[in-house]
Design a protein around this motif. Sequence first.
Motif, PDB file in Angstrom:
ATOM      1  N   SER A 202     -25.982  95.460  23.517  1.00 14.47           N
ATOM      2  CA  SER A 202     -25.964  95.760  21.759  1.00 14.47           C
ATOM      3  C   SER A 202     -24.315  95.140  21.002  1.00 14.47           C
ATOM      4  O   SER A 202     -23.886  95.406  22.132  1.00 14.47           O
ATOM      5  CB  SER A 202     -26.392  96.640  20.419  1.00 14.47           C
ATOM      6  OG  SER A 202     -26.550  97.060  19.589  1.00 14.47           O
ATOM      7  N   GLU A 272     -35.311  90.262  18.458  1.00 16.89           N
ATOM      8  CA  GLU A 272     -35.477  91.704  17.964  1.00 16.89           C
ATOM      9  C   GLU A 272     -34.333  92.836  17.620  1.00 16.89           C
ATOM     10  O   GLU A 272     -33.866  92.812  17.874  1.00 16.89           O
ATOM     11  CB  GLU A 272     -35.523  92.637  18.959  1.00 16.89           C
ATOM     12  CG  GLU A 272     -37.083  92.674  19.303  1.00 16.89           C
ATOM     13  CD  GLU A 272     -37.461  94.044  20.468  1.00 16.89           C
ATOM     14  OE1 GLU A 272     -36.269  94.137  21.701  1.00 16.89           O
ATOM     15  OE2 GLU A 272     -38.645  94.025  21.252  1.00 16.89           O
ATOM     16  N   TYR A 371     -27.047 101.323  11.700  1.00 17.89           N
ATOM     17  CA  TYR A 371     -26.761 102.371  12.784  1.00 17.89           C
ATOM     18  C   TYR A 371     -25.690 103.587  12.286  1.00 17.89           C
ATOM     19  O   TYR A 371     -24.788 103.975  13.023  1.00 17.89           O
ATOM     20  CB  TYR A 371     -26.514 101.607  14.371  1.00 17.89           C
ATOM     21  CG  TYR A 371     -26.720 100.853  14.806  1.00 17.89           C
ATOM     22  CD1 TYR A 371     -27.936 101.855  15.551  1.00 17.89           C
ATOM     23  CD2 TYR A 371     -26.771  99.375  14.936  1.00 17.89           C
ATOM     24  CE1 TYR A 371     -28.903 100.454  15.706  1.00 17.89           C
ATOM     25  CE2 TYR A 371     -27.112  99.134  15.713  1.00 17.89           C
ATOM     26  CZ  TYR A 371     -28.457  99.253  16.568  1.00 17.89           C
ATOM     27  OH  TYR A 371     -29.596  98.288  16.954  1.00 17.89           O
TER      28      TYR A 371
HETATM   29  N1  LLP Z   1     -34.532  95.624  20.777  1.00 15.07           N
HETATM   30  C1  LLP Z   1     -34.219  96.890  21.673  1.00 15.07           C
HETATM   31  C2  LLP Z   1     -34.705  97.469  22.876  1.00 15.07           C
HETATM   32  C3  LLP Z   1     -32.971  98.175  21.133  1.00 15.07           C
HETATM   33  O1  LLP Z   1     -32.850  98.979  22.145  1.00 15.07           O
HETATM   34  C4  LLP Z   1     -31.733  97.850  20.635  1.00 15.07           C
HETATM   35  C5  LLP Z   1     -30.783  98.467  19.985  1.00 15.07           C
HETATM   36  C6  LLP Z   1     -32.229  96.098  19.492  1.00 15.07           C
HETATM   37  C7  LLP Z   1     -33.336  95.636  20.612  1.00 15.07           C
HETATM   38  C8  LLP Z   1     -31.425  96.131  18.744  1.00 15.07           C
HETATM   39  O2  LLP Z   1     -30.877  95.292  18.777  1.00 15.07           O
HETATM   40  P1  LLP Z   1     -29.261  94.703  17.736  1.00 15.07           P
HETATM   41  O3  LLP Z   1     -29.289  93.166  17.436  1.00 15.07           O
HETATM   42  O4  LLP Z   1     -28.881  95.865  16.867  1.00 15.07           O
HETATM   43  O5  LLP Z   1     -27.428  95.155  18.594  1.00 15.07           O
HETATM   44  N2  LLP Z   1     -25.843 103.055  17.797  1.00 15.07           N
HETATM   45  C9  LLP Z   1     -25.020 101.970  18.259  1.00 15.07           C
HETATM   46  C10 LLP Z   1     -26.369 101.006  18.496  1.00 15.07           C
HETATM   47  C11 LLP Z   1     -27.416 101.333  19.617  1.00 15.07           C
HETATM   48  C12 LLP Z   1     -27.885  99.757  20.304  1.00 15.07           C
HETATM   49  C13 LLP Z   1     -29.600 100.421  20.188  1.00 15.07           C
HETATM   50  N3  LLP Z   1     -30.664  99.118  20.564  1.00 15.07           N
HETATM   51  C14 LLP Z   1     -24.253 101.113  17.180  1.00 15.07           C
HETATM   52  O6  LLP Z   1     -23.863 101.556  16.547  1.00 15.07           O
HETATM   53  O7  LLP Z   1     -23.545 100.444  17.641  1.00 15.07           O
END
Ligand code: LLP
Length: 417
Positions: A202, A272, A371
């Motif tokens: 991420s 996603e 988040y």
């Molecule tokens: N798909 C899967 C399988 C994931 O595990 C995640 C995020 C996403 C999609 C979405 O990722 P994005 O597009 O939002 O980067 N709490 C942390 C971020 C944890 C992300 C977990 N997985 C923060 O505050 O930076």
Amino acid sequence: MTHIKYIDGILHVEEVDIPSIAREVGTPFYLFSASQIEDNFLAVKNSVASFGGHVFYAMKANSNQAILKLLFELGAGFDVVSGGEYQRAKAVGCPGDRIVFSGVGKTKDEMELALTKGIRQFNVESFSELHLLNTVAGKLGLIAPIAVRMNPDVDAETHEKISTGKAQNKFGVPITRVEEFFQVASGLSNVNLLGLDIHIGSQITSLRPYEKAFGKVASLIREKNLQISRLDLGGGLGVTYHPIHDNPPKVGDYSQLVRNIFGDMNLEIEIEPGRFIVADSGILVAKVLYRKKGENRDFLVIDAAMNDLIRPAMYSSYHEIKPIRESIDKGNKKFDVVGPICESSDTFAENRNLPEFEPDDLMAFMTAGAYSTVMVSEYNTRPAVAEILVKGDKWACIKKSPTISDMINREIIPSWL
Ligand code: LLP
């Protein structure tokens, strides 16, 4: 275009000025711009449409029902990682064929729920999960549509705690065992292996890791002649937290990369994104309680704390701080911005150049839409703060803050005490 900006020297979300909301709801609170979420979502949706891609919003970034409803109406599907998130998707009327179920630890109950109420695909992360899913689907007389999440062993070049595609991370099936996974799955009668899935991390701020990981996926499909119809490329698109240091890739460049790598493969592509859709749509508004002189630094003690926004304490992450009144003396002062919680990790910023904030001044933590609310806790018996959504000149509370008695009354003193 940003929908959170100064108008006549006062920070506004769309057409609504923040002090007027603060007067009604009290600080701290979260504030979201519906138009910003729409713009972000449509930018991604239209861009990936160039390769026939579908967007499954990763609701873990922000799963408020109002925000999910807004995105669903715009055509989003959802990526969920728990039975609870699955039910959130259902609660806004999302049909099962627009829900993808990810996650490394799905339970039997979660599998049953999604199988009986409908699911587009489970992204399966291990051989043991594959066998359990086959058994659960078999008992229900159903066939589970699946993709296998592979771990490509690629460094996403992001914070180590949100990096998920290296061999040492718990996620996915090692790239070296994907072929074997296809063989095993083909011998099971209650799963239908439709595709591959990948998610390397991420807050990815360069296209390089994507290029490496997607390249490995494409080579694997070709070399092993994997028979698939779908490809889930995960999320991870980074956003600008620090106006100077962060320079994330443009969505159009990401889409171009996907087209270059997979364009000739005739696959249905899914993505996603979570953070990209909501991060810059939200702010946390707080009030200065005290200015305090320490031995060798100055503190601003505010009424928001790490329980309201955990990211700085957990990942040392940077959130820009803006005064609500632009005219506040610019000064040239450095402050530590801290909350009232009784531990030193309750720090939002250290030695940060900020205007001369005084008690009762309001400040906004920018890019706090992802988040943030979803990671709120009630540490120190601090109620989860209210969430407000703005659209044009309208605003509404989309999540109420519990009263202290609500919080106390959830707890039970056993009769035998
Ligand atoms: N798909 C899967 C399988 C994931 O595990 C995640 C995020 C996403 C999609 C979405 O990722 P994005 O597009 O939002 O980067 N709490 C942390 C971020 C944890 C992300 C977990 N997985 C923060 O505050 O930076």
